[in-house]
Design an enzyme around this catalytic site. Structure first.
Site, mmCIF file in Angstrom:
data_model
loop_
_atom_site.group_PDB
_atom_site.id
_atom_site.type_symbol
_atom_site.label_atom_id
_atom_site.label_comp_id
_atom_site.label_asym_id
_atom_site.label_seq_id
_atom_site.Cartn_x
_atom_site.Cartn_y
_atom_site.Cartn_z
ATOM 1 N N CYS A 1 0.704 -1.410 0.086
ATOM 2 C CA CYS A 1 0.088 0.015 -0.015
ATOM 3 C C CYS A 1 0.813 0.904 -0.215
ATOM 4 O O CYS A 1 1.475 1.844 -1.151
ATOM 5 C CB CYS A 1 -0.915 -0.054 0.936
ATOM 6 N N ILE A 2 0.611 1.776 0.914
ATOM 7 C CA ILE A 2 1.444 3.066 1.332
ATOM 8 C C ILE A 2 3.013 3.350 1.743
ATOM 9 O O ILE A 2 4.327 4.062 1.534
ATOM 10 C CB ILE A 2 0.833 4.252 2.053
#
Length: 220
Positions: A136-137
């Protein structure tokens, strides 16, 4: 690959670790027969967010390690006890806690900084040539820490975030949720997961599974 360290950034996607990504990462490791140990910083969260309204609650305060312990079922250690020499790889699930607690990427983008203890851990794994998987991030941490090495990373197809990542020197590669990007030179594996808010759980698990398999291939 026999044992992997997992770093969590709290509990809850708006202010800590993304719970689904965290559990699916542990499941993917388990399916591959890889043992894991879970770690988190013993620090206060940047803030606490009401996950129904999406608004910060200024009256609340929570500890990252204690919150991450909810996902770990209490089997968790402070990140200061994490030694790369004891593991074959590192996995970091996403969630805004990565960008708010482990770093300041949420507020400063490419000008942000990674928590010094987290940087030390990332560097230890990198210099030991052990694979790092970021979900994800979390690839933003790798960009901030290793941007000068021009690593190839993905956060999916979010143009604004990709642009900030490329400002660090990293190379962004567009990727579908059910896939991953493998940088064999730098031994980094990344997958988008919930960078697509509308992603379904099956695709996210496929991407995370490919990430784990990619790490296993890099460790050989």
């Amino acid at each position: 690959m026999k044992k992997v360290a997992v770093i969590l950034s709290g509990c809850g996607y708006l202010d800590g670790a993304e719970i689904r990504e965290s559990v699916l990462a542990l499941l993917a490791l388990d399916i591959e027969g890889i043992e894991y140990s879970i770690f988190a910083p013993d620090m206060q969260q940047h803030h606490v967010v009401n996950h129904i309204t999406g608004e910060p609650d200024p009256s609340a305060s929570r500890n990252v390690l204690q919150e991450a312990g909810r996902i770990a079922r209490g089997e968790i250690s402070p990140i200061t006890e994490l030694k790369a020499e004891q593991f074959d790889g590192l996995v970091i699930p996403g969630g805004f806690g990565v960008a708010k607690n482990l770093s300041t990427f949420a507020f400063k983008g490419a000008e942000g900084e990674v928590d010094p203890v987290v940087v030390a851990v990332l560097t230890d794994f990198k210099t030991s040539h052990k694979p790092i998987g970021a979900i994800c991030i979390s690839p933003a941490l790798l960009a901030l820490a290793f941007g000068d090495l021009q690593p190839t990373l993905t956060i999916g197809s979010h143009a604004g975030t990709a642009a900030e990542i490329e400002k660090t020197g990293a190379v962004h590669q567009v990727c579908e949720t059910n896939d991953c990007v493998i940088d064999t030179t730098n031994r980094l594996v990344t997958t988008p997961a919930y960078m697509d808010d509308h992603a379904n759980l099956k695709d996210i698990f496929q991407g995370i599974t490919k990430l784990v398999k990619g790490m296993v291939a890099l460790s050989k």
